[in-house]
Motif scaffolding. Structure first.
Motif, PDB file in Angstrom:
ATOM      1  N   SER A 104       0.821  -1.204   0.000  1.00  0.00           N
ATOM      2  CA  SER A 104       0.000   0.000   0.000  1.00  0.00           C
ATOM      3  C   SER A 104       0.861   1.262   0.000  1.00  0.00           C
ATOM      4  CB  SER A 104      -0.932   0.004   1.213  1.00  0.00           C
ATOM      5  OG  SER A 104      -1.818  -1.090   1.189  1.00  0.00           O
ATOM      6  N   ALA A 105       1.888   1.244   0.850  1.00  0.00           N
ATOM      7  CA  ALA A 105       2.771   2.406   0.926  1.00  0.00           C
ATOM      8  C   ALA A 105       3.497   2.635  -0.397  1.00  0.00           C
ATOM      9  CB  ALA A 105       3.775   2.217   2.056  1.00  0.00           C
ATOM     10  N   SER A 106       3.915   1.548  -1.054  1.00  0.00           N
ATOM     11  CA  SER A 106       4.630   1.688  -2.324  1.00  0.00           C
ATOM     12  C   SER A 106       3.729   2.258  -3.411  1.00  0.00           C
ATOM     13  CB  SER A 106       5.220   0.346  -2.766  1.00  0.00           C
ATOM     14  OG  SER A 106       4.217  -0.551  -3.181  1.00  0.00           O
ATOM     15  N   CYS A 107       2.418   2.119  -3.244  1.00  0.00           N
ATOM     16  CA  CYS A 107       1.445   2.701  -4.180  1.00  0.00           C
ATOM     17  C   CYS A 107       1.050   4.116  -3.779  1.00  0.00           C
ATOM     18  CB  CYS A 107       0.198   1.828  -4.257  1.00  0.00           C
ATOM     19  SG  CYS A 107       0.444   0.267  -5.118  1.00  0.00           S
ATOM     20  N   GLY A 108       1.600   4.610  -2.673  1.00  0.00           N
ATOM     21  CA  GLY A 108       1.292   5.957  -2.235  1.00  0.00           C
ATOM     22  C   GLY A 108       0.036   6.082  -1.407  1.00  0.00           C
ATOM     23  N   VAL A 109      -0.509   4.965  -0.930  1.00  0.00           N
ATOM     24  CA  VAL A 109      -1.723   5.003  -0.121  1.00  0.00           C
ATOM     25  C   VAL A 109      -1.383   5.524   1.269  1.00  0.00           C
ATOM     26  CG1 VAL A 109      -3.616   3.645   0.853  1.00  0.00           C
ATOM     27  CG2 VAL A 109      -2.705   3.082  -1.413  1.00  0.00           C
ATOM     28  N   GLY A 110      -2.136   6.484   1.755  1.00  0.00           N
ATOM     29  CA  GLY A 110      -1.893   7.043   3.076  1.00  0.00           C
ATOM     30  C   GLY A 110      -2.111   6.026   4.174  1.00  0.00           C
ATOM     31  N   ALA A 111      -1.432   6.204   5.291  1.00  0.00           N
ATOM     32  CA  ALA A 111      -1.462   5.225   6.383  1.00  0.00           C
ATOM     33  C   ALA A 111      -2.882   4.931   6.858  1.00  0.00           C
ATOM     34  CB  ALA A 111      -0.607   5.719   7.544  1.00  0.00           C
ATOM     35  N   ALA A 112      -3.736   5.938   6.884  1.00  0.00           N
ATOM     36  CA  ALA A 112      -5.094   5.751   7.393  1.00  0.00           C
ATOM     37  C   ALA A 112      -5.946   4.880   6.480  1.00  0.00           C
ATOM     38  CB  ALA A 112      -5.775   7.109   7.587  1.00  0.00           C
ATOM     39  N   TYR A 113      -5.499   4.696   5.227  1.00  0.00           N
ATOM     40  CA  TYR A 113      -6.320   3.969   4.260  1.00  0.00           C
ATOM     41  C   TYR A 113      -5.690   2.651   3.812  1.00  0.00           C
ATOM     42  CZ  TYR A 113      -8.445   8.552   4.200  1.00  0.00           C
ATOM     43  OH  TYR A 113      -9.047   9.724   4.582  1.00  0.00           O
ATOM     44  N   GLN A 114      -4.586   2.282   4.413  1.00  0.00           N
ATOM     45  CA  GLN A 114      -3.929   1.020   4.059  1.00  0.00           C
ATOM     46  C   GLN A 114      -4.712  -0.138   4.673  1.00  0.00           C
ATOM     47  OE1 GLN A 114       0.133   1.443   5.364  1.00  0.00           O
ATOM     48  NE2 GLN A 114       0.558   3.094   3.931  1.00  0.00           N
ATOM     49  N   ALA A 115      -5.317  -0.961   3.829  1.00  0.00           N
ATOM     50  CA  ALA A 115      -6.186  -2.026   4.328  1.00  0.00           C
ATOM     51  C   ALA A 115      -6.324  -3.121   3.278  1.00  0.00           C
ATOM     52  CB  ALA A 115      -7.563  -1.464   4.675  1.00  0.00           C
ATOM     53  N   LEU A 116      -6.792  -4.275   3.741  1.00  0.00           N
ATOM     54  CA  LEU A 116      -6.961  -5.431   2.866  1.00  0.00           C
ATOM     55  C   LEU A 116      -8.000  -5.201   1.777  1.00  0.00           C
ATOM     56  CD1 LEU A 116      -7.019  -8.353   5.478  1.00  0.00           C
ATOM     57  CD2 LEU A 116      -5.116  -7.589   4.080  1.00  0.00           C
ATOM     58  N   ASP A 117      -8.945  -4.322   2.023  1.00  0.00           N
ATOM     59  CA  ASP A 117     -10.017  -4.109   1.059  1.00  0.00           C
ATOM     60  C   ASP A 117      -9.850  -2.839   0.243  1.00  0.00           C
ATOM     61  OD1 ASP A 117     -10.442  -2.443   3.209  1.00  0.00           O
ATOM     62  OD2 ASP A 117     -12.548  -2.979   3.508  1.00  0.00           O
ATOM     63  N   HIS A 118      -8.664  -2.237   0.264  1.00  0.00           N
ATOM     64  CA  HIS A 118      -8.398  -1.077  -0.576  1.00  0.00           C
ATOM     65  C   HIS A 118      -8.290  -1.530  -2.035  1.00  0.00           C
ATOM     66  CE1 HIS A 118      -6.339   2.418  -2.307  1.00  0.00           C
ATOM     67  NE2 HIS A 118      -6.710   3.093  -1.245  1.00  0.00           N
ATOM     68  N   PRO A 119      -8.684  -0.711  -3.000  1.00  0.00           N
ATOM     69  CA  PRO A 119      -8.599  -1.110  -4.411  1.00  0.00           C
ATOM     70  C   PRO A 119      -7.217  -1.566  -4.861  1.00  0.00           C
ATOM     71  CG  PRO A 119      -9.987   0.824  -4.205  1.00  0.00           C
ATOM     72  CD  PRO A 119      -9.420   0.569  -2.837  1.00  0.00           C
ATOM     73  N   VAL A 120      -6.134  -0.946  -4.347  1.00  0.00           N
ATOM     74  CA  VAL A 120      -4.807  -1.397  -4.780  1.00  0.00           C
ATOM     75  C   VAL A 120      -4.522  -2.809  -4.280  1.00  0.00           C
ATOM     76  CG1 VAL A 120      -3.918   0.968  -4.862  1.00  0.00           C
ATOM     77  CG2 VAL A 120      -3.492  -0.415  -2.818  1.00  0.00           C
ATOM     78  N   ALA A 121      -5.069  -3.143  -3.100  1.00  0.00           N
ATOM     79  CA  ALA A 121      -4.907  -4.499  -2.573  1.00  0.00           C
ATOM     80  C   ALA A 121      -5.680  -5.489  -3.426  1.00  0.00           C
ATOM     81  CB  ALA A 121      -5.381  -4.557  -1.125  1.00  0.00           C
ATOM     82  N   ASP A 122      -6.903  -5.141  -3.786  1.00  0.00           N
ATOM     83  CA  ASP A 122      -7.707  -6.043  -4.609  1.00  0.00           C
ATOM     84  C   ASP A 122      -7.047  -6.280  -5.965  1.00  0.00           C
ATOM     85  OD1 ASP A 122      -9.642  -6.485  -2.710  1.00  0.00           O
ATOM     86  OD2 ASP A 122     -10.979  -4.900  -3.435  1.00  0.00           O
ATOM     87  N   HIS A 123      -6.474  -5.237  -6.555  1.00  0.00           N
ATOM     88  CA  HIS A 123      -5.808  -5.412  -7.851  1.00  0.00           C
ATOM     89  C   HIS A 123      -4.615  -6.349  -7.732  1.00  0.00           C
ATOM     90  CE1 HIS A 123      -2.613  -4.258 -10.774  1.00  0.00           C
ATOM     91  NE2 HIS A 123      -3.608  -4.463 -11.610  1.00  0.00           N
ATOM     92  N   ALA A 124      -3.767  -6.104  -6.729  1.00  0.00           N
ATOM     93  CA  ALA A 124      -2.575  -6.941  -6.572  1.00  0.00           C
ATOM     94  C   ALA A 124      -2.950  -8.398  -6.353  1.00  0.00           C
ATOM     95  CB  ALA A 124      -1.734  -6.428  -5.403  1.00  0.00           C
ATOM     96  N   LYS A 125      -3.943  -8.624  -5.510  1.00  0.00           N
ATOM     97  CA  LYS A 125      -4.326 -10.004  -5.202  1.00  0.00           C
ATOM     98  C   LYS A 125      -5.003 -10.683  -6.379  1.00  0.00           C
ATOM     99  CE  LYS A 125      -6.138  -8.508  -1.337  1.00  0.00           C
ATOM    100  NZ  LYS A 125      -6.820  -8.397  -0.015  1.00  0.00           N
ATOM    101  N   ALA A 126      -5.714  -9.909  -7.203  1.00  0.00           N
ATOM    102  CA  ALA A 126      -6.311 -10.496  -8.404  1.00  0.00           C
ATOM    103  C   ALA A 126      -5.230 -10.952  -9.374  1.00  0.00           C
ATOM    104  CB  ALA A 126      -7.242  -9.487  -9.072  1.00  0.00           C
ATOM    105  N   VAL A 127      -4.171 -10.161  -9.518  1.00  0.00           N
ATOM    106  CA  VAL A 127      -3.047 -10.569 -10.368  1.00  0.00           C
ATOM    107  C   VAL A 127      -2.373 -11.814  -9.793  1.00  0.00           C
ATOM    108  CG1 VAL A 127      -0.790  -9.877 -11.262  1.00  0.00           C
ATOM    109  CG2 VAL A 127      -2.663  -8.229 -11.215  1.00  0.00           C
ATOM    110  N   MET A 128      -2.148 -11.832  -8.479  1.00  0.00           N
ATOM    111  CA  MET A 128      -1.567 -13.001  -7.830  1.00  0.00           C
ATOM    112  C   MET A 128      -2.416 -14.243  -8.071  1.00  0.00           C
ATOM    113  SD  MET A 128      -0.662 -11.068  -4.221  1.00  0.00           S
ATOM    114  CE  MET A 128      -0.510 -12.571  -3.258  1.00  0.00           C
ATOM    115  N   GLN A 129      -3.727 -14.074  -7.953  1.00  0.00           N
ATOM    116  CA  GLN A 129      -4.644 -15.202  -8.064  1.00  0.00           C
ATOM    117  C   GLN A 129      -4.609 -15.822  -9.459  1.00  0.00           C
ATOM    118  OE1 GLN A 129      -8.806 -14.181  -7.256  1.00  0.00           O
ATOM    119  NE2 GLN A 129      -8.907 -15.971  -5.946  1.00  0.00           N
TER     120      GLN A 129
END
Length: 427
Positions: free
Chosen positions: A268-293
């Motif tokens: 999340s931090a590497s994508c520039g997401v602020g600390a308050a919004y770093q979470a498993l359900d953030h869009p950047v997390a969903d994108h990364a995990k979809a690619v992994m999947q």
């Protein structure tokens, strides 16, 4: 009867042989790259413990702390159900199974952390910690660790990464840990190694070479040592050439990569997401995990979601709020086929297991009925295919592996035991 009916055809045997020969390389590549599910148990979570605080009784300590939190903030089935919104039919079986799990096997996968959770130390200090970790793990897995030292099914270390600044230190810690295990009697069956902050496939290839060299030096079977890749840099998902990187990393591991773990906060931090919004359900997390999947599908490499850093501590209201958040995130991950995650605090264990057990128990009847109809060609309101039967069988097997459901329950509903389920699941 029993004779093959004569029909007219056009293709000659020569044509079919030529087509077969032209696709032989593809057949071999598919078999190598996409062997399917390994058919082994996958832990529902990984617990990270800094190397300097890891002790023989760490697993029991986490279990006792989790039970104490449950006793204080949800002392019975109805109170936990009220906090988490469990249905009346699920409340008692889920609660009883959670308590039983915390008493019997509170941690399924333990990672002794020499990376972010441990930090930079002197070489002498980390050498000593790596040797101590090997001794404790060997004693736990060998049954000689003393009271409260029962080993979890899976255990290992997270070393420092293979980037230049810490590469030599990471390799040395890995060497000391593995050597210590061998000197103490051998590698445990549930050994897990985690390689963090991977950015290039070449780093995965280097890790595969390292463990391969250790196997040769110690006379181990090639491929005995496997490892996990942490996906926590943007370069691990999208390379500088604009191509997805994860699949190349799996391939670079030459069959040694066991799973991909999403690193919530670093990524999340590497994508520039602020600390308050770093979470498993953030869009950047969903994108990364979809690619992994997609990259891992069919390869036998499994997925693990990350963690929440919201801890269930403080007042009852604060604990309940953190529990609801964690429960919801775990359920969300399960629905998206991320069957494993990280837990950062003993207070997360009650909601980890409550979410997992509710997920499998509430779907037990439906999954069993659909599988029974498929096996017996009994019809019903769903027309399932072999791929769906594999998914249904896999769902029931995962529920059995973690203790959410019993084999007897599944057999009573489907007529199938573990062996029959494994056959349908392609294990």
């Amino acid at each position: 009867m029993g004779q093959r009916q004569s029909v007219a055809t056009t293709f000659t045997g020569v044509v079919k042989e030529r087509i077969g020969a032209s696709l032989a390389g593809v057949d071999a590549d598919l078999a190598r790259r996409y062997p399917g599910d390994p058919g082994t148990r996958q832990p529902v979570h990984t617990v990270y413990v800094p190397a300097d605080v890891f002790a023989a009784d760490t697993v029991r300590f986490w279990g006792d702390q989790a039970l104490a939190s449950l006793d204080e903030h949800a002392p019975d089935a109805s109170s936990l159900a009220a906090v988490l919104g469990l249905s009346e039919g699920l409340a008692v079986p889920v609660y009883e199974r959670v308590r039983g799990k915390l008493l019997r096997e509170p941690v399924e996968d333990l990672r002794i952390d020499f990376e972010d959770g441990y930090g930079p130390r002197s070489d002498a200090e980390e050498d000593a910690a790596a040797g101590r970790a090997a001794g404790l793990v060997a004693a736990m897995c060998g049954g000689g660790g003393g009271a409260g030292s029962a080993a979890p099914p899976f255990v290992g270390i997270r070393m420092k990464c293979l980037e230049a600044a810490v590469r030599e230190r990471g390799i040395r810690t890995l060497d000391i840990f593995l050597t210590g295990l061998m000197e103490a009697g051998g590698l445990p069956a549930g050994l897990m190694l985690t390689l963090p902050k991977v950015s290039y496939a070449e780093q995965v290839a280097a890790m595969a070479e390292l463990v391969g060299e250790f196997e040769k030096a110690r006379g181990l079977e090639p491929g005995r040592i496997r490892f996990e890749i942490q996906i926590e840099t943007t370069q691990a998902v999208l390379g500088a050439d604009g191509r997805a990187t994860v699949a190349r990393m799996i391939d670079a591991g030459a069959g040694r990569v066991g799973s991909l773990h999403y690193g919530t906060f670093d990524y999340s931090a590497s994508c520039g997401v602020g600390a308050a919004y770093q979470a498993l359900d953030h869009p950047v997390a969903d994108h990364a995990k979809a690619v992994m999947q997609v990259a891992a599908a069919g390869t036998g490499v499994r997925l693990s979601d990350g963690a929440t850093n919201v801890l269930p501590v403080g007042s009852a209201a604060q604990v309940h709020e953190a529990w609801r958040l964690h429960f919801g995130l775990v359920r969300r991950s399960l629905a998206r086929a991320y069957y494993q995650g990280w837990d950062m605090h003993p207070g997360h264990l009650p909601t980890r297991y409550a979410a997992v057990y509710a997920f499998y128990r509430e779907g037990l009847g439906s999954a069993a009925a659909r599988l029974d109809a498929y096996v017996n060609r009994a019809g019903g309101d769903m027309l399932d295919e072999p791929a769906t039967a594999r998914a249904l069988s896999g769902y029931l097997l995962r529920g059995m592996d973690c203790g959410a459901v019993d084999e007897g329950e599944v057999t009573a509903l489907t007529g199938l035991g573990r062996e029959g389920l494994e056959g349908l699941a392609g294990r």
